[in-house]
Design an enzyme around this catalytic site. Structure first.
Site, PDB file in Angstrom:
ATOM      1  N   LYS A  38       9.644   1.612  26.238  1.00  0.00           N
ATOM      2  CA  LYS A  38      10.528   0.631  26.862  1.00  0.00           C
ATOM      3  C   LYS A  38      11.703   0.311  25.931  1.00  0.00           C
ATOM      4  O   LYS A  38      11.695   0.660  24.752  1.00  0.00           O
ATOM      5  CB  LYS A  38       9.750  -0.652  27.185  1.00  0.00           C
ATOM      6  CG  LYS A  38       9.195  -1.372  25.966  1.00  0.00           C
ATOM      7  CD  LYS A  38       8.380  -2.586  26.355  1.00  0.00           C
ATOM      8  CE  LYS A  38       7.825  -3.282  25.118  1.00  0.00           C
ATOM      9  NZ  LYS A  38       7.079  -4.506  25.449  1.00  0.00           N
ATOM     10  N   ARG A 136       0.918 -14.857  28.858  1.00  0.00           N
ATOM     11  CA  ARG A 136       2.231 -14.360  29.226  1.00  0.00           C
ATOM     12  C   ARG A 136       2.183 -13.812  30.651  1.00  0.00           C
ATOM     13  O   ARG A 136       2.806 -14.335  31.543  1.00  0.00           O
ATOM     14  CB  ARG A 136       2.665 -13.289  28.213  1.00  0.00           C
ATOM     15  CG  ARG A 136       4.118 -12.901  28.292  1.00  0.00           C
ATOM     16  CD  ARG A 136       4.536 -12.039  27.109  1.00  0.00           C
ATOM     17  NE  ARG A 136       3.857 -10.758  27.082  1.00  0.00           N
ATOM     18  CZ  ARG A 136       4.099  -9.804  26.183  1.00  0.00           C
ATOM     19  NH1 ARG A 136       4.982 -10.032  25.217  1.00  0.00           N
ATOM     20  NH2 ARG A 136       3.460  -8.662  26.226  1.00  0.00           N
ATOM     21  N   TYR A 264      36.447 -14.711   9.852  1.00  0.00           N
ATOM     22  CA  TYR A 264      36.645 -15.856  10.728  1.00  0.00           C
ATOM     23  C   TYR A 264      36.095 -17.139  10.122  1.00  0.00           C
ATOM     24  O   TYR A 264      35.049 -17.146   9.461  1.00  0.00           O
ATOM     25  CB  TYR A 264      35.960 -15.615  12.070  1.00  0.00           C
ATOM     26  CG  TYR A 264      36.681 -14.628  12.967  1.00  0.00           C
ATOM     27  CD1 TYR A 264      38.006 -14.805  13.329  1.00  0.00           C
ATOM     28  CD2 TYR A 264      35.998 -13.517  13.464  1.00  0.00           C
ATOM     29  CE1 TYR A 264      38.648 -13.899  14.159  1.00  0.00           C
ATOM     30  CE2 TYR A 264      36.625 -12.604  14.304  1.00  0.00           C
ATOM     31  CZ  TYR A 264      37.956 -12.797  14.643  1.00  0.00           C
ATOM     32  OH  TYR A 264      38.592 -11.903  15.456  1.00  0.00           O
ATOM     33  N   MET A 313      32.754  -9.215  15.905  1.00  0.00           N
ATOM     34  CA  MET A 313      32.257  -8.425  17.025  1.00  0.00           C
ATOM     35  C   MET A 313      32.141  -6.945  16.675  1.00  0.00           C
ATOM     36  O   MET A 313      31.159  -6.289  17.014  1.00  0.00           O
ATOM     37  CB  MET A 313      33.162  -8.589  18.251  1.00  0.00           C
ATOM     38  CG  MET A 313      32.657  -7.830  19.470  1.00  0.00           C
ATOM     39  SD  MET A 313      33.695  -8.054  20.928  1.00  0.00           S
ATOM     40  CE  MET A 313      33.394  -9.784  21.299  1.00  0.00           C
TER      41      MET A 313
END
Length: 369
Positions: A38, A136, A264, A313
């Site tokens: 997965k 779950r 930043y 990013m």
């Protein structure tokens, strides 16, 4: 391989085979092996990994969602595929692509049975999941009679397996809890088998379960993270080989004067002269902001360099003061010589998260085909 020229995830199929064969040494010869692929095979390449595992002879595959199973079928995977978290909206496609759903609640059982009967199925393989403590997904022990009655009154479905999931198999301080789960699962599965009148195979062990509770392997085990080189324990990880290596290059080097800031929000301000390097990957590639401000480290020419300032990013900046390097040099984020587990731990997370976070835009290169 040739020197990389951009951010690249290297996928080592020889390491995958090594890990599979190591895990198989913990099992009886007749125990089935399910490969969990997965989440793009834990951030690698689901099709490449599944094809290699099918060639190695794995008995089953597991994915989370029907979409993933369809991708495997379209790529030529013919082995059985268990869908761990199917949704009713996808049940018609499930049958069309010969995928095997986990049925974990009365609603899901009702819904899939309805679709299977409408499509005139006979003995369609399904897997019954029980909740033994993870809380779950899963039926409860008091659902046994309901499940058996529902299935005995239809010819559309047949139980291929009964399974559950350990909550803390990697934590030996929780051994008593894990053993309680195993004992409870044994009791539940035996009761359901008796009521069904036949014997589906059973599985509860994940990678850490295989390594810590091999006596509870039943008829099948499941492995995800172990196949990719991580055993949730330093003792076992020494015997496993990381499949994925994330590398990038230095785009530019800067000489930073005292009191200059980097990135930043001016999150890093130099107290003295420093040398920094900018790398072409960032949080859009899976390196989250939590790795910034000297929490995460990368390796350049055998030296460790901290990530400074905020992760951008598409870029991160690192402090290479005192490190012999130049623009174009390779940088290792994680791999055989720098564990993804260790890299993840610097930001108080786990290898699963950093591996599965690697963006599809990162180039994949397969080695040792």
């Amino acid at each position: 391989m040739d020197k990389i020229g951009e951010t690249t995830l290297l996928i080592d199929l020889a390491a995958l085979e090594h890990n599979y064969r190591f895990l198989k040494t913990k099992l009886a010869a007749q125990t089935k092996f399910l490969a969990v692929v997965k989440a793009f095979a834990y951030g690698n390449d689901m099709v490449v990994i599944a094809k290699k595992m099918q060639a190695l002879g794995t008995d089953y595959f597991a994915v989370a969602y029907v979409k993933e199973g369809i991708l495997l079928r379209e790529a030529g995977i013919t082995a059985p595929i268990l869908i761990l978290h199917p949704q009713p909206v996808n049940f018609s496609e499930t049958i069309e692509h010969c995928l095997e759903p986990s049925l974990y609640s009365p609603k899901i059982l009702h819904s899939f049975l309805k679709v299977a009967e409408e499509k005139n199925q006979t003995d369609y393989p399904v897997h019954i999941k029980f909740n033994t403590g993870l809380n779950r997904l899963g039926f409860l022990k008091n659902d046994i009679d309901f499940i058996a009655d529902k299935l005995k009154n239809t010819k559309a479905l047949k139980v291929a397996s009964i399974f559950s999931h350990l909550a803390a198999s990697e934590d030996l301080s929780e051994k008593a809890f894990s053993q309680k789960q195993i004992a409870g699962f044994n009791n539940i599965s035996n009761k359901l088998k008796q009521k069904l009148g036949y014997s589906p195979f059973r599985h509860i062990l994940n990678t850490s379960g295989i390594l810590n509770y091999p006596e509870a392997q039943f008829e099948m085990v499941r492995s995800g993270i172990g196949l990719y080189g991580y055993g949730n324990d330093k003792i076992f990880e020494e015997q496993l080989k990381p499949v994925a290596s994330l590398k990038t290059i230095i785009s530019q080097i800067h000489e930073i004067a005292p009191n200059e800031s980097v990135g930043y929000n001016r999150a890093f301000t130099s107290k003295n002269y420093r040398r920094t390097a900018t790398l072409p990957l960032g949080h859009a590639d899976g390196i989250g902001r939590q790795y910034g401000n000297k929490r995460g480290h990368v390796n350049i020419n055998g030296k460790s360099a901290p990530i400074i300032g905020n992760v951008c990013m598409d870029m991160i900046m690192i402090d290479v003061t005192g490190i012999d390097c130049e623009e174009g040099d390779e940088v290792l984020i994680f791999g055989p010589n720098k564990s993804a587990e260790d890299f993840a731990a610097s930001a108080n997370t786990i290898s699963y998260e950093i591996l599965t976070a690697i963006s599809p835009r990162v180039k994949r290169v397969v080695t040792n085909l």
